[in-house]
Motif scaffolding. Sequence first.
Motif, PDB file in Angstrom:
ATOM      1  N   LYS A   1       0.853  -1.198   0.000  1.00  0.00           N
ATOM      2  CA  LYS A   1       0.000   0.000   0.000  1.00  0.00           C
ATOM      3  C   LYS A   1       0.882   1.237   0.000  1.00  0.00           C
ATOM      4  O   LYS A   1       0.675   2.175  -0.745  1.00  0.00           O
ATOM      5  CB  LYS A   1      -0.884  -0.018   1.248  1.00  0.00           C
ATOM      6  CG  LYS A   1      -2.143  -0.851   1.049  1.00  0.00           C
ATOM      7  CD  LYS A   1      -3.382   0.033   1.116  1.00  0.00           C
ATOM      8  CE  LYS A   1      -4.610  -0.674   0.567  1.00  0.00           C
ATOM      9  NZ  LYS A   1      -4.921  -1.934   1.259  1.00  0.00           N
ATOM     10  N   LYS A   2       1.889   1.199   0.895  1.00  0.00           N
ATOM     11  CA  LYS A   2       2.822   2.320   0.958  1.00  0.00           C
ATOM     12  C   LYS A   2       4.224   1.739   1.004  1.00  0.00           C
ATOM     13  O   LYS A   2       4.520   0.914   1.867  1.00  0.00           O
ATOM     14  CB  LYS A   2       2.581   3.132   2.239  1.00  0.00           C
ATOM     15  CG  LYS A   2       1.357   4.004   2.188  1.00  0.00           C
ATOM     16  CD  LYS A   2       1.437   5.068   3.290  1.00  0.00           C
ATOM     17  CE  LYS A   2       0.399   6.143   3.100  1.00  0.00           C
ATOM     18  NZ  LYS A   2      -0.962   5.687   3.377  1.00  0.00           N
ATOM     19  N   THR A   3       5.063   2.117   0.070  1.00  0.00           N
ATOM     20  CA  THR A   3       6.409   1.541   0.072  1.00  0.00           C
ATOM     21  C   THR A   3       7.280   2.177   1.138  1.00  0.00           C
ATOM     22  O   THR A   3       8.216   1.571   1.632  1.00  0.00           O
ATOM     23  CB  THR A   3       7.098   1.741  -1.288  1.00  0.00           C
ATOM     24  OG1 THR A   3       7.182   3.137  -1.550  1.00  0.00           O
ATOM     25  CG2 THR A   3       6.346   1.048  -2.388  1.00  0.00           C
ATOM     26  N   GLY A   4       6.982   3.412   1.490  1.00  0.00           N
ATOM     27  CA  GLY A   4       7.783   4.084   2.507  1.00  0.00           C
ATOM     28  C   GLY A   4       9.165   4.476   2.018  1.00  0.00           C
ATOM     29  O   GLY A   4       9.989   4.941   2.782  1.00  0.00           O
TER      30      GLY A   4
ATOM     31  N   CYS B   1      -1.670   3.567  -9.509  1.00  0.00           N
ATOM     32  CA  CYS B   1      -0.668   2.729  -8.855  1.00  0.00           C
ATOM     33  C   CYS B   1       0.504   2.478  -9.803  1.00  0.00           C
ATOM     34  O   CYS B   1       0.465   2.851 -10.978  1.00  0.00           O
ATOM     35  CB  CYS B   1      -1.279   1.405  -8.431  1.00  0.00           C
ATOM     36  SG  CYS B   1      -1.799   0.412  -9.812  1.00  0.00           S
TER      37      CYS B   1
ATOM     38  N   HIS C   1       0.209  12.491  -9.610  1.00  0.00           N
ATOM     39  CA  HIS C   1      -0.390  13.440  -8.674  1.00  0.00           C
ATOM     40  C   HIS C   1      -1.565  14.168  -9.307  1.00  0.00           C
ATOM     41  O   HIS C   1      -2.649  14.208  -8.755  1.00  0.00           O
ATOM     42  CB  HIS C   1       0.659  14.467  -8.215  1.00  0.00           C
ATOM     43  CG  HIS C   1       1.424  14.008  -7.021  1.00  0.00           C
ATOM     44  ND1 HIS C   1       0.808  13.489  -5.911  1.00  0.00           N
ATOM     45  CD2 HIS C   1       2.745  13.985  -6.765  1.00  0.00           C
ATOM     46  CE1 HIS C   1       1.720  13.169  -5.023  1.00  0.00           C
ATOM     47  NE2 HIS C   1       2.914  13.446  -5.512  1.00  0.00           N
TER      48      HIS C   1
ATOM     49  N   ASN D   1       2.867   8.436  -3.532  1.00  0.00           N
ATOM     50  CA  ASN D   1       1.945   7.938  -2.517  1.00  0.00           C
ATOM     51  C   ASN D   1       0.846   7.056  -3.128  1.00  0.00           C
ATOM     52  O   ASN D   1      -0.332   7.210  -2.840  1.00  0.00           O
ATOM     53  CB  ASN D   1       1.319   9.109  -1.765  1.00  0.00           C
ATOM     54  CG  ASN D   1       0.817   8.669  -0.402  1.00  0.00           C
ATOM     55  OD1 ASN D   1       1.133   7.564   0.032  1.00  0.00           O
ATOM     56  ND2 ASN D   1       0.046   9.511   0.256  1.00  0.00           N
ATOM     57  N   VAL D   2       1.265   6.110  -3.966  1.00  0.00           N
ATOM     58  CA  VAL D   2       0.321   5.171  -4.570  1.00  0.00           C
ATOM     59  C   VAL D   2       0.790   3.747  -4.267  1.00  0.00           C
ATOM     60  O   VAL D   2       1.944   3.534  -3.921  1.00  0.00           O
ATOM     61  CB  VAL D   2       0.237   5.366  -6.107  1.00  0.00           C
ATOM     62  CG1 VAL D   2      -0.273   6.747  -6.448  1.00  0.00           C
ATOM     63  CG2 VAL D   2       1.575   5.089  -6.769  1.00  0.00           C
TER      64      VAL D   2
ATOM     65  N   GLY E   1       6.469   5.594  -3.655  1.00  0.00           N
ATOM     66  CA  GLY E   1       6.471   6.276  -2.367  1.00  0.00           C
ATOM     67  C   GLY E   1       6.263   7.771  -2.514  1.00  0.00           C
ATOM     68  O   GLY E   1       5.494   8.381  -1.773  1.00  0.00           O
ATOM     69  N   GLU E   2       6.943   8.356  -3.513  1.00  0.00           N
ATOM     70  CA  GLU E   2       6.823   9.798  -3.721  1.00  0.00           C
ATOM     71  C   GLU E   2       5.410  10.166  -4.174  1.00  0.00           C
ATOM     72  O   GLU E   2       4.868  11.185  -3.778  1.00  0.00           O
ATOM     73  CB  GLU E   2       7.824  10.261  -4.783  1.00  0.00           C
ATOM     74  CG  GLU E   2       9.273  10.230  -4.342  1.00  0.00           C
ATOM     75  CD  GLU E   2       9.646  11.444  -3.493  1.00  0.00           C
ATOM     76  OE1 GLU E   2       8.997  12.487  -3.641  1.00  0.00           O
ATOM     77  OE2 GLU E   2      10.576  11.318  -2.682  1.00  0.00           O
TER      78      GLU E   2
ATOM     79  N   LYS F   1      10.276   1.682  -6.364  1.00  0.00           N
ATOM     80  CA  LYS F   1       9.570   1.827  -5.088  1.00  0.00           C
ATOM     81  C   LYS F   1       9.508   3.288  -4.672  1.00  0.00           C
ATOM     82  O   LYS F   1       8.503   3.750  -4.116  1.00  0.00           O
ATOM     83  CB  LYS F   1      10.293   1.036  -4.002  1.00  0.00           C
ATOM     84  CG  LYS F   1       9.974  -0.432  -4.034  1.00  0.00           C
ATOM     85  CD  LYS F   1      10.510  -1.112  -2.788  1.00  0.00           C
ATOM     86  CE  LYS F   1      10.143  -2.570  -2.807  1.00  0.00           C
ATOM     87  NZ  LYS F   1      10.716  -3.298  -1.676  1.00  0.00           N
TER      88      LYS F   1
ATOM     89  N   THR G   1      11.456   6.868  -0.412  1.00  0.00           N
ATOM     90  CA  THR G   1      11.380   8.133  -1.160  1.00  0.00           C
ATOM     91  C   THR G   1      12.675   8.339  -1.930  1.00  0.00           C
ATOM     92  O   THR G   1      13.616   7.556  -1.799  1.00  0.00           O
ATOM     93  CB  THR G   1      11.192   9.331  -0.208  1.00  0.00           C
ATOM     94  OG1 THR G   1      12.366   9.432   0.596  1.00  0.00           O
ATOM     95  CG2 THR G   1       9.981   9.153   0.671  1.00  0.00           C
TER      96      THR G   1
END
Length: 653
Positions: free
Chosen positions: A193-196, A294, A220, A258-259, A255-256, A251, A198
């Motif tokens: 869901k979130k790679t975390g 995504c 975005h 947010n998908v 992350g950046e 990734k 950046t």
Amino acid sequence: MNQNNNQNNQGGNKNNRKNTLGILSIVLWAVILTAAMQLLVSALRSDKTDEIPYSTFRQWVMEDKVATVKMTSSQFTFTLVEDEKAAQEAQETAQQKNPFFPVGKTPVKQYVTAPLNDDDIIPLMEEHGVKEFGTDLVDQSTYVWSFILSQILPIVLMVAAMIFLFRFMSSKMGGMGGVGGVGKANAKVYMEKKTGVTFADVAGQDEAKESLEEIIDFLHNPGKYTEIGAKLPKGALLVGSPGTGKTLLAKAVAGEANVPFFSISGSDFVEMFVGVGASRVRDLFKEAAKVAPCIIFIDEIDTIGKSRDNRMGGNDEREQTLNQLLAELDGFDPTKGIIVLAATNRPEVLDKALLRPGRFDRRITVDRPNLAGRLATLQVHTRNIRLAEDVDLKKIAQATAGCVGADLANLVNEAALRAVRHGRKAVNQQDLLSSFELVIAGAEKKGTVLTEKEKRLIAYHEVGHALVAAKQKDDVMPVSKITIVPHVQGALGYTLHLPEEEKFLMTKEDLYSEIRTLLGGRCAEELVFDTKTSGASNDIERATELARKLVAMFGMSDKFGAMGLTTVQNQYLDASYGLTCAQATAAQLDEEVRKIIDSCHKEARGILEENRADLDAVAAYLLEKETITGQEMMAILKGDDPATADNYGANPS
Ligand code: ADP
Ligand code: ZN
């Protein structure tokens, strides 16, 4: 044909024969048992039973001979009056002789007949005084049981046997997870869901980041692009050597932006059954569409995306998977915001259809990091590591030319482990340098005992390389380390050359001096010991390869000039190539290569002969220390004390 097979099988296949015997004996037993049962049943039945034609039965009824009749639709069983009388008399005489003789135990002879469609028979029997007639009450449950036994049980047994057989076969064939698994998408799709991750976690790779920036912006606010009428990108290809951070970058994009991040590896698609890969692709895109926007990341896309016209016959499965992937790429609505990122290190083998506009038309190169990139990578990975005062990451970055991000991450971790092993609270410079060697050359091989003679040979061999390299470059330090301690992956000793920094072009002179350096080891053996060792085999292989490329690929020989004799097959992995010239030309190519090797060999030997004093001095120091750094060697060549050399800021411990 069959005979051949038999002969092949006779190669001592005792197991098979045993199995056949086992099956045969089971069949035999079954036949015998069935026959025995049949005999038993018919014996019980035929006991005192006579078959009579229906006309006779009817005749006997009319003649008042029949006593009782038991009627079923398929047979009438009846007794005669005279037989009953006889039986009764026999019973009586038996009871007179023996008072304990059981009552009614004398059997009455029975007759059977097959009934005809005869409506008059019942009135006839009443008329002629048949004592009893009728049918037995039939228990319903016996019908059910006999039905189960005769109809359902065999089916159940067959099905069980089939399932067993399938299981057995599939386990023999390498496991396909039961018959039910076919066609189901159990691909290892990883969804985060979130790679975390950046862009701050990805060091260097500024160009790649810049190219990906646009994709993030598009995720975005797609409206900005569609308003103008711009077509949105669907996919990008990340190209680079293993470990350069392609997965990490993908990734980071997720992350950046947010998908969610879907990832799957190309090799997961390649399955035993035709059609599975294609259905996996379909499912992957279906899942992704549910949570769009995504990122879909396909690692090792070359395993499915290999050019289709490359091979005769081809691989059906891969082709279907590829076709499905192409169809999905064309099919999905780009305004929804699905971006497909694919990674490969062999872009040249990819099918052209994949690279067409509207598919993976963007290519983002993920390079091996340069000095600044390595420094940044080291900084990223040491963020959470406690470093000692003496650590100078810049010097580590200098010493690790040629390493990729994954190597550096590994190096930092090994250094931390080493610090813990030595009971320290922080990682120091020596930890980092030692683990570099571990990552590059493997662990030191403990317990390999070299004789003094061997050590001297190895020392001179390694110094031979280093000295030839140093003297050709106007005394610029060419090597970072020389050692005669055997390592697991390396040979008995090795010389760690500093790859040249940010050098994109190699001149003819560069290549020649590299060949001389490679031959320097062998030259030292010949010069000092007047011998040749097998330790030079790898050097010779590499020198020959370089010389061959020089002639055939780079067009640098006088003989062929700028005529290419090869095609590169894989630029990123191992740079394999195939000859594209006639056989006669190939022979001339070999001759040309031999000339280059010969002349370089002579020149390298000349360099060592000229600098024999330096050779002896460095070799002696190496024999004493076993491992020396490039700085120490340069100090000796300059006539300084090697102990004062700056060894990338580390105090040997
Ligand atoms: P690839 O997919 O190109 O084979 P990966 O993305 O899997 O390489 O990289 C493996 C690991 O190496 C990453 O998890 C990360 O720890 C490290 N790494 C690689 N490149 C970088 C980089 N540019 N910055 C930071 N870490 C990196
Ligand atoms: Zn060598």
